[in-house]
Scaffold this motif. Structure first.
Motif, PDB file in Angstrom:
ATOM      1  N   LEU A  74       0.846  -1.202   0.000  1.00  0.00           N
ATOM      2  CA  LEU A  74       0.000   0.000   0.000  1.00  0.00           C
ATOM      3  C   LEU A  74       0.877   1.245   0.000  1.00  0.00           C
ATOM      4  N   HIS A  75       1.950   1.224   0.766  1.00  0.00           N
ATOM      5  CA  HIS A  75       2.873   2.371   0.774  1.00  0.00           C
ATOM      6  C   HIS A  75       3.433   2.607  -0.625  1.00  0.00           C
ATOM      7  N   GLU A  76       3.787   1.535  -1.297  1.00  0.00           N
ATOM      8  CA  GLU A  76       4.312   1.628  -2.672  1.00  0.00           C
ATOM      9  C   GLU A  76       3.329   2.402  -3.563  1.00  0.00           C
ATOM     10  N   PRO A  81       4.437   8.833  -7.380  1.00  0.00           N
ATOM     11  CA  PRO A  81       3.731   9.848  -8.178  1.00  0.00           C
ATOM     12  C   PRO A  81       2.827   9.139  -9.193  1.00  0.00           C
ATOM     13  N   ASP A  82       1.561   9.483  -9.196  1.00  0.00           N
ATOM     14  CA  ASP A  82       0.604   8.811 -10.068  1.00  0.00           C
ATOM     15  C   ASP A  82      -0.596   9.730 -10.246  1.00  0.00           C
ATOM     16  N   VAL A  88      -8.194   9.934  -5.932  1.00  0.00           N
ATOM     17  CA  VAL A  88      -8.425   8.902  -4.923  1.00  0.00           C
ATOM     18  C   VAL A  88      -7.702   9.257  -3.629  1.00  0.00           C
ATOM     19  N   ARG A  89      -6.473   9.733  -3.756  1.00  0.00           N
ATOM     20  CA  ARG A  89      -5.669  10.078  -2.575  1.00  0.00           C
ATOM     21  C   ARG A  89      -6.279  11.204  -1.766  1.00  0.00           C
ATOM     22  N   GLN A  90      -6.913  12.138  -2.452  1.00  0.00           N
ATOM     23  CA  GLN A  90      -7.464  13.309  -1.772  1.00  0.00           C
ATOM     24  C   GLN A  90      -8.549  12.877  -0.780  1.00  0.00           C
ATOM     25  N   GLY A  91      -8.303  13.117   0.476  1.00  0.00           N
ATOM     26  CA  GLY A  91      -9.260  12.769   1.521  1.00  0.00           C
ATOM     27  C   GLY A  91      -9.261  11.310   1.933  1.00  0.00           C
ATOM     28  N   LEU A  92      -8.395  10.477   1.331  1.00  0.00           N
ATOM     29  CA  LEU A  92      -8.366   9.052   1.658  1.00  0.00           C
ATOM     30  C   LEU A  92      -7.802   8.837   3.060  1.00  0.00           C
ATOM     31  N   PHE A 167       1.514   8.711   3.680  1.00  0.00           N
ATOM     32  CA  PHE A 167       2.276   7.740   2.902  1.00  0.00           C
ATOM     33  C   PHE A 167       3.156   8.453   1.876  1.00  0.00           C
ATOM     34  N   ALA A 168       2.635   9.515   1.287  1.00  0.00           N
ATOM     35  CA  ALA A 168       3.391  10.252   0.279  1.00  0.00           C
ATOM     36  C   ALA A 168       4.530  11.062   0.903  1.00  0.00           C
ATOM     37  N   ALA A 169       4.349  11.490   2.152  1.00  0.00           N
ATOM     38  CA  ALA A 169       5.324  12.374   2.793  1.00  0.00           C
ATOM     39  C   ALA A 169       6.481  11.640   3.453  1.00  0.00           C
ATOM     40  N   GLN A 170       6.340  10.337   3.682  1.00  0.00           N
ATOM     41  CA  GLN A 170       7.361   9.609   4.426  1.00  0.00           C
ATOM     42  C   GLN A 170       7.736   8.306   3.723  1.00  0.00           C
ATOM     43  N   ASP A 171       9.023   7.984   3.759  1.00  0.00           N
ATOM     44  CA  ASP A 171       9.412   6.690   3.209  1.00  0.00           C
ATOM     45  C   ASP A 171       8.897   5.583   4.137  1.00  0.00           C
TER      46      ASP A 171
END
Length: 182
Positions: A74-76, A81-82, A88-92, A167-171
């Motif tokens: 899920l982190h992947e 960037p997609d 989908v990411r917005q507000g998820l 998830f996007a902000a951290q490895d």
């Protein structure tokens, strides 16, 4: 034979819980880390097709390699960037759940009225109960989670709430550490 049995059990539990479907990837039990890219592709397909507001995923603190690999898959998806996933990411929201390792929840849900369903589901997952007393462990963890709640709450589930932005902000390692991992 074992894989076919696990699939039948999963399909029966899916019906019991009223889920709309199941996707079986054919990755051998215990080998999800090796099939992480395939799992990530399946997660991406589901996110695009269903556009959920909430995703539940095992905590990265779990003992099971497969559970940690599910979180990593899920982190992947959420960290890459997609442009197709932007909406989908917005507000998820992503809630981490506990199976066989207590986490550090920031949200408790009273599931006292779900005990019979949990017991029926675990009875269906006989292949798992034969290997480990998951029902006993699940009930014990849910009973433990009631410690800070009102006396009438008999069972509670603990979740750690994150967002897709986390998830996007951290490895992967940083995010796992942020929720209590090492």
């Amino acid at each position: 034979t074992y894989a076919a049995r696990r699939r039948r059990e999963a399909e029966q539990v899916t019906r019991l819980l009223g889920c709309t479907g199941i996707e079986v990837l054919g990755i051998r039990d215990g080998a999800l880390a090796g099939g992480r890219l395939e799992a990530a592709a399946a997660i991406r397909r589901r996110l695009l097709a269903q556009r959920p507001g909430l995703v539940l995923v095992p905590s990265p603190l779990e003992i099971s390699d497969d559970h940690r690999a599910a979180f990593a898959a899920l982190h992947e998806v959420l960290s890459a960037p997609d442009a197709a996933l932007a909406g989908v990411r917005q507000g998820l929201e992503v809630w981490l759940y506990e199976v066989n390792h207590p986490g550090y929840p920031d949200h408790l849900v009273d599931v006292s009225d779900c005990r019979a369903t949990l017991e029926r589901a675990m009875a269906i997952y006989a292949s798992q109960e034969e290997r480990h007393p998951y029902l006993r462990a699940a009930l014990g963890l849910r009973q433990f989670r009631t410690h800070t709640l009102a006396p009438e709450v008999e069972l509670a589930e603990g979740y750690r709430r994150l967002t897709a932005a986390d998830f996007a902000a951290q490895d992967l390692a940083t995010l796992a550490a942020a929720v209590g991992g090492s």
